[in-house]
Design an enzyme around this catalytic site. Sequence first.
Site, PDB file in Angstrom:
ATOM      1  N   CYS A   1       0.847  -1.188   0.000  1.00 36.82           N
ATOM      2  CA  CYS A   1       0.000   0.000   0.000  1.00 36.82           C
ATOM      3  C   CYS A   1       0.890   1.248   0.000  1.00 36.82           C
ATOM      4  O   CYS A   1       2.115   1.143   0.029  1.00 36.82           O
ATOM      5  CB  CYS A   1      -0.927  -0.012   1.220  1.00 36.82           C
ATOM      6  SG  CYS A   1      -0.057   0.245   2.782  1.00 36.82           S
TER       7      CYS A   1
ATOM      8  N   CYS B   1       3.235   1.343   2.894  1.00 39.92           N
ATOM      9  CA  CYS B   1       4.344   0.387   2.698  1.00 39.92           C
ATOM     10  C   CYS B   1       5.405   0.997   1.786  1.00 39.92           C
ATOM     11  O   CYS B   1       6.604   0.837   2.028  1.00 39.92           O
ATOM     12  CB  CYS B   1       3.832  -0.906   2.075  1.00 39.92           C
ATOM     13  SG  CYS B   1       2.642  -1.805   3.078  1.00 39.92           S
TER      14      CYS B   1
ATOM     15  N   ARG C   1       9.198   1.792   2.585  1.00 44.60           N
ATOM     16  CA  ARG C   1      10.247   1.273   1.704  1.00 44.60           C
ATOM     17  C   ARG C   1      11.251   2.376   1.361  1.00 44.60           C
ATOM     18  O   ARG C   1      12.453   2.148   1.341  1.00 44.60           O
ATOM     19  CB  ARG C   1       9.600   0.713   0.426  1.00 44.60           C
ATOM     20  CG  ARG C   1      10.526  -0.039  -0.470  1.00 44.60           C
ATOM     21  CD  ARG C   1       9.784  -0.642  -1.638  1.00 44.60           C
ATOM     22  NE  ARG C   1       8.977  -1.782  -1.213  1.00 44.60           N
ATOM     23  CZ  ARG C   1       8.273  -2.546  -2.039  1.00 44.60           C
ATOM     24  NH1 ARG C   1       8.271  -2.306  -3.332  1.00 44.60           N
ATOM     25  NH2 ARG C   1       7.577  -3.562  -1.575  1.00 44.60           N
TER      26      ARG C   1
ATOM     27  N   CYS D   1      -6.555   5.994   2.196  1.00 44.31           N
ATOM     28  CA  CYS D   1      -5.314   5.408   1.704  1.00 44.31           C
ATOM     29  C   CYS D   1      -5.215   5.756   0.221  1.00 44.31           C
ATOM     30  O   CYS D   1      -5.943   5.206  -0.600  1.00 44.31           O
ATOM     31  CB  CYS D   1      -5.353   3.891   1.919  1.00 44.31           C
ATOM     32  SG  CYS D   1      -3.834   3.052   1.523  1.00 44.31           S
TER      33      CYS D   1
ATOM     34  N   CYS E   1      -4.245  -0.081   2.598  1.00 40.88           N
ATOM     35  CA  CYS E   1      -3.555   0.199   3.869  1.00 40.88           C
ATOM     36  C   CYS E   1      -4.208  -0.484   5.066  1.00 40.88           C
ATOM     37  O   CYS E   1      -3.531  -0.855   6.018  1.00 40.88           O
ATOM     38  CB  CYS E   1      -3.526   1.700   4.143  1.00 40.88           C
ATOM     39  SG  CYS E   1      -2.572   2.642   2.957  1.00 40.88           S
TER      40      CYS E   1
END
Length: 172
Positions: free
Chosen positions: A40, A43, A47, A105, A131
């Site tokens: 999502c 994420c 990252r 999200c 999310c």
Amino acid sequence: MKFFANLHNNPQAWLLLAFSALVFEGCALYFQYILNLEPCIMCIYQRVAVLGILFAGILGFIGSDNIIARTLAFATWGVSAIWGLIIALEHVEMQTSTMSFLFSCEVVPNFPSWAPLHEWLPSIFAATGDCGKISWQFLGYSMPQWMVVVFAVYSVLWLTVTASTIKIHRKL
């Protein structure tokens, strides 16, 4: 305390930081492409924070004897670790809140116009997941909860090394 204070000059310590971040990036891609867990937007932001830590480790490794490179590496490490922790905590809140329907999200990451990572490398930075969905757990903790642990460790290590370095250098 002296052990932590001397880490900033040790290229192997910076290499270990970079290697740990590389392992987490590899895990993220494993989850995405082998286990088919779609990342999502939160994420993806996490990252990017891990990539910031990877970059800090590489910069610190290359410039461990240069104060400017080391300072930039410390700053990048700290900002990435703390920003990642904030994003991970927000992600956990999205997943666990009884009012989760209030969270939105987004689908398109909010990267700067000069660095549209989701357009340059969509296979790594495109957000395709939800999310609020918990699609993986280990020992009862979701992915964002584990990332809180990861970023908390990175943040505590950064604070410890930074504080130790400052304390030792003030004594000199």
